[in-house]
Scaffold this motif. Structure first.
Motif, mmCIF file in Angstrom:
data_model
loop_
_atom_site.group_PDB
_atom_site.id
_atom_site.type_symbol
_atom_site.label_atom_id
_atom_site.label_comp_id
_atom_site.label_asym_id
_atom_site.label_seq_id
_atom_site.Cartn_x
_atom_site.Cartn_y
_atom_site.Cartn_z
ATOM 1 N N ALA A 133 -22.082 24.396 -25.912
ATOM 2 C CA ALA A 133 -20.953 23.678 -25.840
ATOM 3 C C ALA A 133 -21.033 22.125 -26.039
ATOM 4 N N GLU A 134 -22.264 21.677 -25.148
ATOM 5 C CA GLU A 134 -22.651 20.350 -25.332
ATOM 6 C C GLU A 134 -23.367 20.035 -26.809
ATOM 7 N N LEU A 135 -24.027 20.705 -27.208
ATOM 8 C CA LEU A 135 -24.565 20.586 -28.561
ATOM 9 C C LEU A 135 -23.531 20.461 -29.520
ATOM 10 N N ARG A 136 -22.540 21.387 -29.274
ATOM 11 C CA ARG A 136 -21.347 21.148 -30.433
ATOM 12 C C ARG A 136 -20.770 19.752 -30.391
ATOM 13 N N ARG A 137 -20.575 19.229 -29.174
ATOM 14 C CA ARG A 137 -19.886 18.035 -28.926
ATOM 15 C C ARG A 137 -20.680 16.897 -29.420
ATOM 16 N N ILE A 138 -21.985 16.963 -29.348
ATOM 17 C CA ILE A 138 -22.974 15.926 -29.676
ATOM 18 C C ILE A 138 -22.968 15.808 -31.267
ATOM 19 N N VAL A 139 -22.903 16.948 -31.777
ATOM 20 C CA VAL A 139 -23.066 17.258 -33.575
ATOM 21 C C VAL A 139 -21.721 16.528 -33.887
ATOM 22 N N ASP A 140 -20.596 16.921 -33.361
ATOM 23 C CA ASP A 140 -19.534 16.172 -33.787
ATOM 24 C C ASP A 140 -19.174 15.002 -33.696
ATOM 25 N N VAL A 141 -19.886 14.153 -32.566
ATOM 26 C CA VAL A 141 -20.025 12.805 -32.557
ATOM 27 C C VAL A 141 -20.737 12.253 -33.603
ATOM 28 N N MET A 142 -21.964 12.818 -34.065
ATOM 29 C CA MET A 142 -22.449 12.374 -35.113
ATOM 30 C C MET A 142 -21.830 12.459 -36.466
ATOM 31 N N LYS A 143 -21.267 13.630 -36.618
ATOM 32 C CA LYS A 143 -20.501 14.073 -37.829
ATOM 33 C C LYS A 143 -19.270 12.889 -37.929
ATOM 34 N N LYS A 144 -18.631 12.663 -36.922
ATOM 35 C CA LYS A 144 -17.388 11.699 -37.121
ATOM 36 C C LYS A 144 -18.020 10.190 -37.149
ATOM 37 N N SER A 145 -19.105 10.024 -36.620
ATOM 38 C CA SER A 145 -19.734 8.467 -36.654
ATOM 39 C C SER A 145 -19.845 7.970 -38.154
ATOM 40 N N THR A 146 -19.714 6.621 -38.146
ATOM 41 C CA THR A 146 -20.166 5.922 -39.394
ATOM 42 C C THR A 146 -21.408 5.723 -39.607
ATOM 43 N N ALA A 147 -22.390 5.568 -38.587
ATOM 44 C CA ALA A 147 -23.603 5.630 -38.607
ATOM 45 C C ALA A 147 -24.439 6.855 -39.295
ATOM 46 N N HIS A 158 -36.238 20.594 -28.300
ATOM 47 C CA HIS A 158 -34.672 20.155 -28.353
ATOM 48 C C HIS A 158 -33.949 20.117 -29.765
ATOM 49 N N MET A 159 -34.942 19.662 -30.753
ATOM 50 C CA MET A 159 -34.677 19.500 -32.184
ATOM 51 C C MET A 159 -34.263 21.100 -32.914
ATOM 52 N N ILE A 160 -34.893 22.166 -32.498
ATOM 53 C CA ILE A 160 -34.631 23.355 -33.090
ATOM 54 C C ILE A 160 -33.349 23.773 -32.679
ATOM 55 N N LYS A 161 -32.970 23.533 -31.392
ATOM 56 C CA LYS A 161 -31.537 23.823 -30.882
ATOM 57 C C LYS A 161 -30.434 23.051 -31.475
ATOM 58 N N LEU A 162 -30.714 21.795 -31.914
ATOM 59 C CA LEU A 162 -29.904 20.738 -32.327
ATOM 60 C C LEU A 162 -29.733 21.131 -33.760
ATOM 61 N N MET A 163 -30.878 21.401 -34.625
ATOM 62 C CA MET A 163 -30.719 21.700 -35.848
ATOM 63 C C MET A 163 -29.998 22.980 -36.215
ATOM 64 N N LYS A 164 -29.810 23.908 -35.278
ATOM 65 C CA LYS A 164 -28.979 25.092 -35.563
ATOM 66 C C LYS A 164 -27.687 24.672 -35.434
ATOM 67 N N GLU A 165 -27.111 23.926 -34.759
ATOM 68 C CA GLU A 165 -25.850 23.271 -34.623
ATOM 69 C C GLU A 165 -25.557 22.428 -35.881
ATOM 70 N N VAL A 166 -26.524 21.511 -36.196
ATOM 71 C CA VAL A 166 -26.180 20.914 -37.425
ATOM 72 C C VAL A 166 -26.042 21.666 -38.627
ATOM 73 N N MET A 167 -26.996 22.522 -38.645
ATOM 74 C CA MET A 167 -26.684 23.672 -39.901
ATOM 75 C C MET A 167 -25.127 24.312 -39.923
ATOM 76 N N ARG A 168 -24.998 24.687 -38.648
ATOM 77 C CA ARG A 168 -23.600 25.712 -38.580
ATOM 78 C C ARG A 168 -22.684 24.550 -38.951
ATOM 79 N N GLN A 169 -22.702 23.104 -38.641
ATOM 80 C CA GLN A 169 -21.366 22.327 -39.000
ATOM 81 C C GLN A 169 -21.752 21.565 -40.292
ATOM 82 N N ASN A 170 -22.811 22.063 -40.973
ATOM 83 C CA ASN A 170 -23.268 21.479 -42.270
ATOM 84 C C ASN A 170 -23.086 20.039 -42.363
#
Length: 295
Positions: A133-147, A158-170
């Motif tokens: 749930a926390e990883l989904r929230r973080i990736v959602d922040v990244m996705k919506k940010s203009t940065a 940490h990166m392996i777990k993060l990238m799984k969610e990044v790939m899931r949200q494409n």
């Protein structure tokens, strides 16, 4: 000006301390590792080739800890220079939830503010354990940010777990900047991750060699040394370093690694290894200078 030189002719590297194995040679450090290092500092000095946390530069907490790799403070400055070079003034920062990441975040925020070269769009702390749930929230922040630039101070786990969610949200189209802890991780250099991590800029560790060290390590054997074994299975290895000249002052012996300026009322000892109080001298009334001063 009087200089006192602290000699480090022999540095002893702790393999274990009081039956408890401690890993001093991994990228970054967490609170448990730091506490172990602090406790073992009371036993013998330690030398690490891979612990980069800037917190380990605190000489009051870690008086006997040394390393052959720069602290994270230097790669923070390097990343800020990269941002300046490419005129990237708007970026996001992700850090691991341990001393490695949190100290890096503090340094990055401070140095970036002082440089006046950019701002952080967001700062997120990656969870240590499994928290979808926390990883989904973080990736959602990244996705919506203009940065579009994302800086990450974290370990490859940490990166392996993060990238799984990044790939899931494409989430694509990001420019990643990696700390030394995951820059060259093979597990992140796969065809599946290339569409997301391709073009990542990372801080790599510069390779260096200490002349004679390899030969010494290959020849050394515990049976050749009569080390005290008061802690049972605790093992100690002695690594001699003989630098050709002092690194701090020509007036110090060649094996000096640090110089201290003695206070005004102190002199260096004959061995130049400590500050000693100056002797107080008084003029006698029978001394010509004393008589002249009395008049």
């Amino acid at each position: 000006m009087s200089l006192t030189c602290i000699n480090l002719i022999y540095l002893h590297v702790i393999v274990s301390c009081r039956h408890k194995s401690v890993n001093f040679n991994k990228a970054g450090s967490n609170s448990k590792d730091l506490e172990s290092i602090r406790i073992c500092s009371l036993c013998l000095p330690q030398v690490s080739y891979f612990s980069t946390c800037s917190c380990l530069s605190n000489r009051q907490k870690f008086p006997s800890f040394f390393r052959t790799i720069p602290s994270d403070a230097f790669q923070v400055r390097a990343m800020i220079q990269i941002l300046k070079h490419f005129d990237w003034t708007w970026a996001g920062l992700l850090v691991s939830d341990d001393d490695y990441g949190l100290h890096a975040a503090r340094s990055f925020q401070s140095d970036l503010s002082l440089s006046g070269e950019g701002c952080l769009a967001y700062l997120e702390v990656l969870p240590l354990g499994t928290d979808p749930a926390e990883l989904r929230r973080i990736v959602d922040v990244m996705k919506k940010s203009t940065a579009r630039v994302v800086i990450v101070f974290a370990h490859e786990g940490h990166m392996i777990k993060l990238m799984k969610e990044v790939m899931r949200q494409n989430v694509t189209g990001l420019q990643w900047m990696a700390s030394e802890a995951w820059t060259a991780a093979p597990v992140l250099q796969t065809p599946q991750l290339m569409p997301y991590l391709g073009g990542t800029l990372g801080i790599a560790i510069r390779r260096g060699e200490i002349p004679g060290l390899r030969k010494f390590l290959l020849q050394i054997h515990p049976s050749l040394h009569n080390h005290s074994n008061s802690y049972g299975n605790s093992m100690v290895r002695s690594l001699p370093f003989f630098p050709p000249r002092s690194v701090c002052s020509e007036s110090c012996p060649p094996d000096s690694m640090e110089c201290i300026i003695c206070p005004e009322d102190f002199w260096s000892s004959p061995q130049r290894d400590q500050c000693v109080p100056k002797k107080t001298e008084f003029l006698s009334y029978h001394d010509p200078l004393g008589l002249q001063a009395r008049r």
